[in-house]
Enzyme design. Structure first.
Site, mmCIF file in Angstrom:
data_model
loop_
_atom_site.group_PDB
_atom_site.id
_atom_site.type_symbol
_atom_site.label_atom_id
_atom_site.label_comp_id
_atom_site.label_asym_id
_atom_site.label_seq_id
_atom_site.Cartn_x
_atom_site.Cartn_y
_atom_site.Cartn_z
ATOM 1 N N LEU A 1 31.630 -62.953 24.532
ATOM 2 C CA LEU A 1 30.388 -63.786 25.079
ATOM 3 C C LEU A 1 31.016 -64.480 26.398
ATOM 4 C CD1 LEU A 1 29.491 -66.327 22.420
ATOM 5 C CD2 LEU A 1 27.654 -64.967 23.627
ATOM 6 N N ASP A 2 29.962 -64.010 27.480
ATOM 7 C CA ASP A 2 30.296 -64.595 28.803
ATOM 8 C C ASP A 2 30.458 -65.577 29.039
ATOM 9 O OD1 ASP A 2 27.547 -65.647 29.515
ATOM 10 O OD2 ASP A 2 26.360 -63.870 29.926
ATOM 11 N N GLN A 3 31.428 -66.328 30.106
ATOM 12 C CA GLN A 3 31.627 -67.597 30.339
ATOM 13 C C GLN A 3 30.814 -68.404 30.453
ATOM 14 O OE1 GLN A 3 33.152 -67.611 34.593
ATOM 15 N NE2 GLN A 3 34.314 -69.740 34.284
#
Length: 266
Positions: free
Chosen positions: A119-121
Site C-alpha cells: 500500500l503506498d504511503q
C-alpha cells in the site's frame, strides 16, 4: 571441484516450482533491497540448505529450505499470516533512508515477516504479512485474480457514466485494465465515496485512473482482500490470521458499507 555457489539440483527441491535469483528471493521476502541482497551474498553471509552461496543470480524456488543469513534461519516452518491496519503516512518497507515511519515500527519483532503486496504511503487499510514467501507469491499471482476492495473518497464526484466507463474501458501504460466493479457508497455534494473492486494490482492503479479524470483522491482505504475484511482494527493495530480465514482470501468479495472515519486533524 565444484564452486560452493554451484546450484545444480541437490537440495531435494521441487524442480517443477518456479525459480528465482537468490538476491530477488531475499528482496521479495522484505529483508532488504535487491542491491543489499547482492552485497550480502557476495560477502558470504547467505546459506541455502547448509551451503554458502556466493552467486546472487543462483536460482532457487521461493520455498527453498534452510535459507540462513548470518546463521539466522528465515525459512518458514509453520506459516503465519498477520493482518495490519496500515495507517496513512507509513511506508511499506523495512527501512527508510530518510528515517520516516515504516510498517515494521508497528509489528512484532519475531517471527520474520514480509508484506504480501503493498500500500503506498498515502493509502491505508488491510495489509497482509507472512513468513511464507511461496504462499505469498501464489496469492499475488495475477492469474489468481484475487479481488481487492477499496473505499475511495474523491473530489469532485464522478458521474454514473464516467464510473461505468472506468469500470470497463480503462487503459494504463497502453494496456487495457481488467474489468472492475465501481459503485457509489455516498455523496456529500462536493465529495463522494466510491467502492472499487479490482481483479489485478497495477501500481497506484486507482489513483492514476482518477487523476486522469481530474479527480482528487482524499482518502483511499483497502477494506478487504477477497472476502476477508479489515474488520474493527484501528489504524496501527494488527492481529494474527486464523488458518481457517485463509480460504476467505480467494472468495468473491461481499459489498461493504463505507468506513466511519474520524475527522482529519488540522
Amino acid at each position: 571441484m565444484k564452486h560452493p555457489s554451484d546450484h545444480s539440483p541437490k537440495f531435494g527441491q521441487d524442480e517443477s516450482a518456479p525459480r528465482f535469483g537468490l538476491a530477488r528471493i531475499l528482496s521479495k521476502a522484505g529483508l532488504c533491497s535487491r542491491t543489499v541482497a547482492v552485497e550480502w551474498i557476495r560477502a558470504g553471509r547467505v546459506e541455502v540448505d547448509g551451503r554458502r552461496i556466493l552467486d546472487p543470480e543462483a536460482r532457487f524456488p521461493l520455498s527453498s529450505p534452510g535459507i540462513r543469513i548470518d546463521g539466522l534461519d528465515i525459512t518458514a516452518n509453520t506459516r503465519q499470516v498477520l493482518l495490519l491496519h496500515k495507517p496513512r503516512g507509513v511506508l511499506t518497507t523495512r527501512q527508510d533512508e530518510r528515517g520516516r515511519a515504516t510498517v515494521y515500527d508497528l509489528l512484532p519483532g519475531t517471527p520474520w515477516l514480509a508484506p504480501v503486496g503493498r500500500l503506498d504511503q498515502a493509502s491505508s487499510g488491510l495489509l497482509l504479512f507472512s513468513n511464507d514467501p511461496h504462499w505469498a507469491q501464489r496469492l499475488l499471482d495475477p492469474d489468481q485474480h484475487v479481488a481487492k476492495t477499496y473505499h475511495v473518497q474523491i473530489r469532485p464526484p464522478l458521474s454514473t457514466g464516467t464510473a461505468a466507463q472506468l469500470a470497463t474501458g480503462s487503459v494504463l501504460d497502453g494496456e487495457l485494465c481488467l474489468s472492475m466493479q465501481i459503485r457509489e457508497l455516498r455523496c456529500g455534494g462536493k465529495t463522494q465515496w466510491l467502492e472499487f473492486i479490482l481483479q489485478e494490482g497495477r501500481n497506484r492503479q486507482i489513483r492514476r485512473l482518477l487523476d486522469a479524470c481530474d479527480r482528487e483522491v482524499l482518502r483511499l482505504i483497502r477494506v478487504a482482500v477477497g472476502n476477508l475484511p479489515l474488520g474493527e482494527l484501528r489504524p496501527g493495530e494488527w492481529r494474527w490470521l486464523r488458518s481457517d480465514e485463509e480460504e476467505l482470501l480467494r472468495q468473491t468479495p461481499t459489498p461493504r458499507d463505507p468506513p466511519c472515519l474520524p475527522p482529519e486533524r488540522s
